[in-house]
Design a protein around this motif. Structure first.
Motif, PDB file in Angstrom:
ATOM      1  N   THR A  50       1.066  -0.940   0.182  1.00 45.76           N
ATOM      2  CA  THR A  50       0.083  -0.312  -0.085  1.00 45.76           C
ATOM      3  C   THR A  50       0.639   1.024  -0.302  1.00 45.76           C
ATOM      4  O   THR A  50       2.239   1.387   1.004  1.00 45.76           O
ATOM      5  CB  THR A  50      -0.904   0.375   1.400  1.00 45.76           C
ATOM      6  OG1 THR A  50      -1.644  -1.046   1.247  1.00 45.76           O
ATOM      7  CG2 THR A  50      -1.773   1.243   1.019  1.00 45.76           C
ATOM      8  N   LYS A  51       0.312   2.152  -1.423  1.00 41.92           N
ATOM      9  CA  LYS A  51       1.073   3.221  -0.890  1.00 41.92           C
ATOM     10  C   LYS A  51      -0.009   4.575  -0.960  1.00 41.92           C
ATOM     11  O   LYS A  51      -0.519   4.903  -1.758  1.00 41.92           O
ATOM     12  CB  LYS A  51       2.329   3.746  -2.265  1.00 41.92           C
ATOM     13  CG  LYS A  51       2.810   5.147  -2.475  1.00 41.92           C
ATOM     14  CD  LYS A  51       3.399   5.331  -3.716  1.00 41.92           C
ATOM     15  CE  LYS A  51       4.385   6.557  -3.613  1.00 41.92           C
ATOM     16  NZ  LYS A  51       5.090   6.285  -4.102  1.00 41.92           N
ATOM     17  N   VAL A  52       0.636   5.212   0.882  1.00 40.92           N
ATOM     18  CA  VAL A  52      -0.625   6.041   0.503  1.00 40.92           C
ATOM     19  C   VAL A  52      -0.017   7.234  -0.258  1.00 40.92           C
ATOM     20  O   VAL A  52       0.599   7.860   0.381  1.00 40.92           O
ATOM     21  CB  VAL A  52      -1.536   6.131   2.236  1.00 40.92           C
ATOM     22  CG1 VAL A  52      -2.075   7.986   2.403  1.00 40.92           C
ATOM     23  CG2 VAL A  52      -1.472   5.034   2.286  1.00 40.92           C
ATOM     24  N   THR A  53      -1.438   8.372  -0.696  1.00 40.04           N
ATOM     25  CA  THR A  53      -1.088   9.693  -1.183  1.00 40.04           C
ATOM     26  C   THR A  53      -0.338  11.200   0.017  1.00 40.04           C
ATOM     27  O   THR A  53      -0.692  10.663   0.670  1.00 40.04           O
ATOM     28  CB  THR A  53      -1.790  10.141  -2.460  1.00 40.04           C
ATOM     29  OG1 THR A  53      -3.273  10.085  -1.199  1.00 40.04           O
ATOM     30  CG2 THR A  53      -2.054   9.310  -3.179  1.00 40.04           C
ATOM     31  N   GLN A  54      -0.151  11.655  -0.859  1.00 42.37           N
ATOM     32  CA  GLN A  54       0.137  13.020  -0.208  1.00 42.37           C
ATOM     33  C   GLN A  54      -0.678  13.685   0.431  1.00 42.37           C
ATOM     34  O   GLN A  54      -0.517  15.258   1.113  1.00 42.37           O
ATOM     35  CB  GLN A  54       1.268  13.305  -0.408  1.00 42.37           C
ATOM     36  CG  GLN A  54       3.215  13.369  -0.523  1.00 42.37           C
ATOM     37  CD  GLN A  54       3.850  12.524   0.860  1.00 42.37           C
ATOM     38  OE1 GLN A  54       3.378  13.176   1.805  1.00 42.37           O
ATOM     39  NE2 GLN A  54       4.298  11.280   0.856  1.00 42.37           N
ATOM     40  N   ASN A  55      -1.575  13.497  -0.631  1.00 48.45           N
ATOM     41  CA  ASN A  55      -2.573  14.278  -0.223  1.00 48.45           C
ATOM     42  C   ASN A  55      -3.735  14.248   0.507  1.00 48.45           C
ATOM     43  O   ASN A  55      -3.335  13.028   1.479  1.00 48.45           O
ATOM     44  CB  ASN A  55      -3.775  14.026  -1.381  1.00 48.45           C
ATOM     45  CG  ASN A  55      -3.764  14.143  -2.692  1.00 48.45           C
ATOM     46  OD1 ASN A  55      -2.416  14.267  -3.100  1.00 48.45           O
ATOM     47  ND2 ASN A  55      -3.653  13.475  -3.808  1.00 48.45           N
ATOM     48  N   GLU A  56      -3.744  15.350   1.166  1.00 45.81           N
ATOM     49  CA  GLU A  56      -4.774  15.891   2.577  1.00 45.81           C
ATOM     50  C   GLU A  56      -5.814  15.006   2.827  1.00 45.81           C
ATOM     51  O   GLU A  56      -6.764  14.641   2.172  1.00 45.81           O
ATOM     52  CB  GLU A  56      -4.877  17.044   3.370  1.00 45.81           C
ATOM     53  CG  GLU A  56      -3.754  17.348   3.503  1.00 45.81           C
ATOM     54  CD  GLU A  56      -2.648  17.513   4.961  1.00 45.81           C
ATOM     55  OE1 GLU A  56      -3.715  16.997   5.812  1.00 45.81           O
ATOM     56  OE2 GLU A  56      -1.375  17.564   5.035  1.00 45.81           O
TER      57      GLU A  56
END
Length: 468
Positions: A364-370
């Protein structure tokens, strides 16, 4: 909360859950070591069918604590808050509340000791009562917000009543704890009266038809999930590669067939019955071995590659929140990581049986978006049903005999199997961490899940546990 929690969910299912924050990367691998005597392997269990029928995942926003008591203060100023923001906060609380009741209810169902069951039931009743009161103290006065509150209130009241009644219906019978049973029943009656008489949430026709009330509550559940549960886009990988493999396998088989046909024509001069029969046999063998060659070639090419990709989106903004790759395959013992093999060597000598290794991996790679306002992390919960494993197990038919003062008696015993589960967790580029669990099961239920010690030089997952 620990980095990963593994626990029994139902009679024949286990669930792991973990949290991830903004920008995090995580690889999680689960290795199921299945004794060969269970009869589970490549020939009896199709990985793709098992993934779609027995592995259920739920990915949603998560925020520490239940936030509803803060709703009133956060939305004190109408000029600074929108209806959509209010709905997001409300849905977050209602969803986490429902999931918590659902999880605690399933944990209660696993308790067999009467005293422990009723003590836990009383605690659940008290928590439900307190949270419902807090929820209702923050009812908004603005009509624009009121409908969202009423939908959540209607559902939570009905859902809590149903879960408590279900627990009572299957509770062990004991007059000693009649007071607790009466208190739970009083709460259920109060909630029923609150919905139907005080607030009149549901019409007479809906109340009188179990199908209508059930379907209405399912709709309300979907409404409170709006903005909390992430939208999933699952895509199988290697579709083009699989077509290429099919073509390659067909070409190889036809190459052999063509060579045999040419050889047969050289042996039999002219069109004879013998030549026709030979061609029929050659084409028959082609049909028999074509699929076997294709499957063997595809398994070789697919080995070690991810099977699916998944994109997780926010249901409101449609923004991408995370991307995932998923593996599911039977592995050869030589291909498992060295650390996993070392952990497995810790088994007692009587448990060192030949095994089949089923590997489930998820990156899993979570984006940097808030995230949406009010959300601090993303929670992933994945349940594995062991029912496809259990269908191949033998029923216990053995008896144990004993003699007491000349009288011989016997007791029936069940056949039990032990599955070793080793979890490997790697965060970003850090060193992998491990945990090992022993799952004892029979044909009808999981008997026990316990966490085992690791070799001293192996790094354990921080705070791993909750194997209940």
């Amino acid at each position: 909360m620990s980095k990963i929690n593994i626990k029994q969910e139902e009679a024949l299912s286990i669930k792991f859950s973990h949290l991830m924050g903004i920008g995090e990367q995580r690889r999680l691998d689960l290795y199921f070591f299945l004794p060969k005597e269970m009869g589970i392997g490549v020939n009896t269990l199709n990985e793709e069918e098992y993934y779609h029928s027995a592995i259920v995942g739920r990915r949603s926003y998560f925020s520490d604590g239940l936030h509803l008591p803060l709703v009133q203060s956060r939305f004190a100023s109408l000029n600074r808050r929108t209806v959509e923001e209010f709905r997001l906060y409300l849905n977050l609380f209602a969803y986490q509340f429902a999931v918590a009741v659902e999880t605690d209810g399933k944990a209660l169902e696993q308790l067999t000791e009467t005293a422990s069951f009723y003590q836990a039931l009383d605690e659940l009743r008290e928590q439900v009562s307190v949270l419902l009161r807090k929820f209702r103290r923050n009812e908004p006065g603005d009509p624009k917000w009121k409908s969202y509150f009423e939908n959540a209130d209607n559902y939570l009241s009905w859902f809590c009543e149903q879960r408590l009644l279900k627990l009572l219906a299957h509770a062990p019978r004991s007059s000693e704890f009649a007071e607790i049973s009466d208190a739970v029943l009083q709460l259920c009656r109060a909630e029923h009266n609150y919905r139907e008489e005080e607030r009149r949430y549901n019409s007479v026709q809906t109340k009188q038809d179990p199908n209508r009330i059930s379907n209405k509550m399912l709709l309300l559940r979907r409404l409170i999930q709006q903005g909390v549960v992430l939208k999933e886009e699952l895509k199988p990988l290697g579709v083009g590669l699989k077509k290429f493999t099919t073509g390659l396998a067909t070409g190889l088989v036809m190459l052999v067939v063509s060579a045999l046909i040419i050889k047969a024509q050289g042996v039999f001069s002219g069109l004879t019955i013998a030549l026709v029969l030979s061609l029929a046999v050659i084409y028959g063998f082609r049909e028999i071995f074509k699929d076997d060659v294709r499957n063997a070639l595809w398994r070789f090419i697919q080995r070690g590659r991810p099977r699916w990709s998944r994109i997780l989106r926010d249901t409101n903004s449609q923004a991408v929140i995370a991307r995932q790759l998923v593996w599911l395959e039977f592995m050869r013992p030589q291909k498992i990581p060295k650390a996993v093999a070392e952990i497995l060597k810790q088994r007692h000598s009587q448990n060192k049986l030949d095994v089949e290794i089923l590997h489930y991996g998820i990156s899993t790679k979570v984006t940097q978006n808030e995230f949406q306002a009010g959300y601090s992390s993303m929670q992933e919960q994945v349940s594995f049903s062991l029912v496809p494993f259990a269908r191949y197990l033998e029923r216990g038919k053995a008896k144990i005999y004993k003699e007491v003062e000349g009288r011989i008696s016997n007791e029936s015993v069940e056949r039990r199997y032990q599955i070793n589960l080793i979890v490997m967790l790697r965060e970003a580029k850090g060193e992998p961490q491990f945990a090992r669990y022993k799952i004892t099961m029979n044909r009808s239920a999981i008997v026990d899940i316990s966490e085992s010690d690791l070799p001293g030089h192996i790094s354990a997952i921080d705070g791993s546990g909750d194997a209940k």
